[in-house]
Design a protein around this motif. Sequence first.
Motif, PDB file in Angstrom:
ATOM      1  N   TYR A  16       6.238  -1.771   7.650  1.00  0.00           N
ATOM      2  CA  TYR A  16       5.430  -0.568   7.786  1.00  0.00           C
ATOM      3  C   TYR A  16       6.283   0.693   7.823  1.00  0.00           C
ATOM      4  O   TYR A  16       7.396   0.693   8.361  1.00  0.00           O
ATOM      5  CB  TYR A  16       4.605  -0.626   9.082  1.00  0.00           C
ATOM      6  N   ARG A  66      -3.695 -10.071   3.919  1.00  0.00           N
ATOM      7  CA  ARG A  66      -4.174 -10.543   2.620  1.00  0.00           C
ATOM      8  C   ARG A  66      -4.897 -11.868   2.797  1.00  0.00           C
ATOM      9  O   ARG A  66      -4.608 -12.630   3.733  1.00  0.00           O
ATOM     10  CB  ARG A  66      -3.006 -10.690   1.636  1.00  0.00           C
ATOM     11  N   ALA A  84       2.856   0.342   3.605  1.00  0.00           N
ATOM     12  CA  ALA A  84       3.062  -0.997   4.150  1.00  0.00           C
ATOM     13  C   ALA A  84       3.219  -1.993   3.010  1.00  0.00           C
ATOM     14  O   ALA A  84       2.693  -1.781   1.913  1.00  0.00           O
ATOM     15  CB  ALA A  84       1.887  -1.408   5.034  1.00  0.00           C
ATOM     16  N   THR A  85       3.935  -3.054   3.283  1.00  0.00           N
ATOM     17  CA  THR A  85       4.075  -4.142   2.319  1.00  0.00           C
ATOM     18  C   THR A  85       3.868  -5.469   3.030  1.00  0.00           C
ATOM     19  O   THR A  85       3.996  -5.568   4.253  1.00  0.00           O
ATOM     20  CB  THR A  85       5.464  -4.145   1.662  1.00  0.00           C
ATOM     21  N   TRP A 129       0.860  -1.178   0.000  1.00  0.00           N
ATOM     22  CA  TRP A 129       0.000   0.000   0.000  1.00  0.00           C
ATOM     23  C   TRP A 129       0.904   1.238   0.000  1.00  0.00           C
ATOM     24  O   TRP A 129       1.881   1.300   0.769  1.00  0.00           O
ATOM     25  CB  TRP A 129      -0.886   0.035   1.246  1.00  0.00           C
ATOM     26  N   ILE A 172      -1.495  -4.449   7.610  1.00  0.00           N
ATOM     27  CA  ILE A 172      -1.678  -4.978   6.257  1.00  0.00           C
ATOM     28  C   ILE A 172      -1.907  -6.478   6.360  1.00  0.00           C
ATOM     29  O   ILE A 172      -1.277  -7.165   7.175  1.00  0.00           O
ATOM     30  CB  ILE A 172      -0.464  -4.647   5.357  1.00  0.00           C
ATOM     31  N   LEU A 182      -6.313  -7.939  -0.861  1.00  0.00           N
ATOM     32  CA  LEU A 182      -5.366  -7.311   0.048  1.00  0.00           C
ATOM     33  C   LEU A 182      -6.144  -6.324   0.907  1.00  0.00           C
ATOM     34  O   LEU A 182      -7.090  -5.691   0.425  1.00  0.00           O
ATOM     35  CB  LEU A 182      -4.295  -6.570  -0.755  1.00  0.00           C
ATOM     36  N   TYR A 183      -5.725  -6.180   2.173  1.00  0.00           N
ATOM     37  CA  TYR A 183      -6.416  -5.274   3.085  1.00  0.00           C
ATOM     38  C   TYR A 183      -5.436  -4.319   3.760  1.00  0.00           C
ATOM     39  O   TYR A 183      -4.248  -4.613   3.889  1.00  0.00           O
ATOM     40  CB  TYR A 183      -7.141  -6.065   4.191  1.00  0.00           C
ATOM     41  N   LEU A 184      -5.985  -3.199   4.205  1.00  0.00           N
ATOM     42  CA  LEU A 184      -5.241  -2.296   5.070  1.00  0.00           C
ATOM     43  C   LEU A 184      -6.206  -1.817   6.143  1.00  0.00           C
ATOM     44  O   LEU A 184      -7.112  -1.039   5.858  1.00  0.00           O
ATOM     45  CB  LEU A 184      -4.661  -1.108   4.305  1.00  0.00           C
ATOM     46  N   GLY A 211       5.261  -8.552   7.260  1.00  0.00           N
ATOM     47  CA  GLY A 211       4.840  -7.230   6.839  1.00  0.00           C
ATOM     48  C   GLY A 211       5.893  -6.198   7.191  1.00  0.00           C
ATOM     49  O   GLY A 211       6.761  -6.435   8.033  1.00  0.00           O
ATOM     50  N   CYS A 256      -2.986   0.460  -3.970  1.00  0.00           N
ATOM     51  CA  CYS A 256      -2.400  -0.856  -3.766  1.00  0.00           C
ATOM     52  C   CYS A 256      -1.526  -1.181  -4.973  1.00  0.00           C
ATOM     53  O   CYS A 256      -1.766  -0.683  -6.075  1.00  0.00           O
ATOM     54  CB  CYS A 256      -3.466  -1.924  -3.562  1.00  0.00           C
TER      55      CYS A 256
END
Length: 124
Positions: free
Chosen positions: A59, A71, A48-49, A35, A69, A78-80, A57, A95
């Motif tokens: 950040y 998934r 974030a990845t 993101w 983050i 994918l979520y945040l 993850g 994203c």
Amino acid sequence: VQLQAFGGGLVQAGDSLRLSCAASGRAFSSYNMGWFRQPPGQEREFVATIRWNGGYGNYADSVKGRFTISRDNAKNTLYLQMNSLKPEDTAVYYCAARSGGAYYDTAEWNYDYWGQGTQVTVSS
């Protein structure tokens, strides 16, 4: 892979919001995902990845402890999760997907595919 981000909106400081990024196409589960956000009048920045399998993850310091983050590879999503939002979190959120490389890579030019962005506005 094609990406579509959604879930943005107008919230007040201290509120929570969850962004989603739906992926279509092949092999979502093989991509490291990220993101990024672009505040008004500023350059796009890393948020974030997450590793392809969701195990790790990474950040930005500005969101650490407030954003998460995640998934769901079975749902190609994918979520945040964003908690304790601040006015400085106001931005268009994107994203992105990267084939291969390091999951913790924060350089946007290394990401191959991008969603269209969703606006998050946090009022004070």
